[in-house]
Design an enzyme around this catalytic site. Structure first.
Site, PDB file in Angstrom:
ATOM      1  NE  ARG B  51      37.753  79.758  60.813  1.00  0.00           N
ATOM      2  CZ  ARG B  51      37.338  79.859  61.715  1.00  0.00           C
ATOM      3  NH1 ARG B  51      37.678  80.554  62.670  1.00  0.00           N
ATOM      4  NH2 ARG B  51      35.760  79.443  61.918  1.00  0.00           N
ATOM      5  CG  ASP B  53      41.944  71.472  61.259  1.00  0.00           C
ATOM      6  OD1 ASP B  53      42.139  72.286  62.026  1.00  0.00           O
ATOM      7  OD2 ASP B  53      41.050  70.503  61.262  1.00  0.00           O
ATOM      8  NE  ARG B 199      41.313  65.385  59.730  1.00  0.00           N
ATOM      9  CZ  ARG B 199      42.186  66.139  60.731  1.00  0.00           C
ATOM     10  NH1 ARG B 199      42.109  67.280  60.711  1.00  0.00           N
ATOM     11  NH2 ARG B 199      42.808  65.276  61.683  1.00  0.00           N
TER      12      ARG B 199
END
Lengths: 253, 253
Positions: B51, B53, B199
């Site tokens: 999934r 972002d 990230r």
């Protein structure tokens, strides 16, 4: 008026092309307007090494700009990148122009890349940056055909109807076609090109890549010098101006 | 219900991310709605291998989709690419799902790329695809520091506050940092990642690249397991989901 050289990257999508045009946004206008605060409030005069059409991108366009006052090239670059916002135009480097240097007339070589996305599925990430061709292309056949166009010829068969050059004689130094995964990429270089020459050559080579025309066809077209017989003008979004060569290149910073 | 696998490319910019969310456009909704004409008029149920972002792109997201009827994978791909228009979502390939296969739970490896544009001038062509960092980065120092994070660890220090995974234990198989011209590119691979892990790792390595932290710092952070001490969460637009691995991969066409 001190003259500066700029190395410029832009996304061609939102522009009518390099050249200023009344009522439409051009890369030239964005740069000239951005320079106004550095030029006594007046838009500065610019000239590009190669005038790109609407939708054509640049990774290394070279531009000359005349300013009313002396300025550190680094400051010029930073100031232009501040004032060109939010347009997709970015000054990668700037320099004091060499003595007697012209971005356009001193240029001894121009390089372009043309990208074809050759797969069934339409582009999501590269939309606006590639020509999407769904039928399989034979890149090796395109490359072989391309080699027959190298050298000094009358390129009338590949010029635009609106092309204003007095002579259609040009010397083509490189026209390479190679497959890179899903892409067929064309690299070309010449001292100068006629208007639409690169896109017309790509559109013509495509017919060979699709197997609709033999590898000998592009050279026959060239020799025939008839502008109306070439393949379609490949769409602008696949084309990127890569570099301009100079005998005395600007000292970029 | 027959299950199919889809290999999907998307530009993350216009979406709230992969996952369906009331009132906002997601990649999942675009695909499920596009499948309705093939599913008796009802949106089809999908699940993704990873999934992503809001703002995160994909070149090779793998998605499972349940349809009410049997369909040739080639026809499914073409129909979805027709109905997903004009959204920047493209189905590169489709397949009948292998027996017992789940896009999410059968996945044994996920790969991401993070791109940092490391130059003074802001991006024109790569805007929305890179993190623009103006100060020079030491990619070799970032790579050295990254190697200390490889292996099986509790990655609590690099998870999002909202991360819902029960355990923060993950095995990091690859975290390579390399300079490519103006870009510093991070490639990473693991069986699975925590929410924001990639990230957060990139944001932490950036501090090493800037020389603000020693190469030993990321490992000390990891060992401390304190989510509040890591570097900034690198912005989503630099991140691309590259691939999902399976022991029994779908037979793409």
């Amino acid at each position: 008026m001190p003259r500066y050289a700029l190395l410029v990257e832009y996304d061609g999508a939102p522009f009518v092309g390099w050249q200023r045009q009344a009522g439409s946004l051009s890369v030239q206008q964005v740069l000239e307007d951005a320079a106004a605060p550095l030029n006594g409030g007046q838009p500065a005069a610019t000239q590009a090494s190669g005038r790109t059409d609407a939708g054509v991108h640049a990774e290394g366009q070279v531009v000359q700009i005349e300013l009313s006052a002396e300025l550190e090239p680094l400051r010029l670059r930073e100031a232009l990148n501040f004032h060109t916002r939010p347009h997709p135009v970015s000054v990668l480097a700037a320099a004091r122009a060499p003595e007697g240097w012209s971005a356009r007339f001193s240029c001894t070589g121009r390089g372009y890349r043309y990208r074809i996305l050759n797969r069934r599925a339409r582009p999501a990430l590269e939309a606006g940056r590639v020509w999407h061709v769904q039928q399989p292309l034979d890149a090796a056949a395109m490359h072989a055909a391309a080699q027959s166009l190298l050298g000094r010829h009358d390129f009338s068969a590949f010029r635009a109807a609106a092309c204003q050059a007095k002579s259609a004689l040009r010397t083509l130094d490189r026209l390479d076609v190679a497959r890179l995964g899903d892409e067929v990429v064309v690299h070309t270089e010449a001292r100068s090109f006629l208007h639409h020459q690169v896109r017309n050559m790509v559109g013509t080579l495509l017919q060979v890549g699709l197997g609709r025309r033999p590898a000998s066809w592009p050279r026959r077209l060239l020799d025939g010098r008839d502008r109306t017989l070439a393949g379609q003008n490949a769409p602008p979004e696949g084309l990127t101006f890569l570099f301009a060569r100079y005998d005395t290149p600007p000292d970029w910073c």
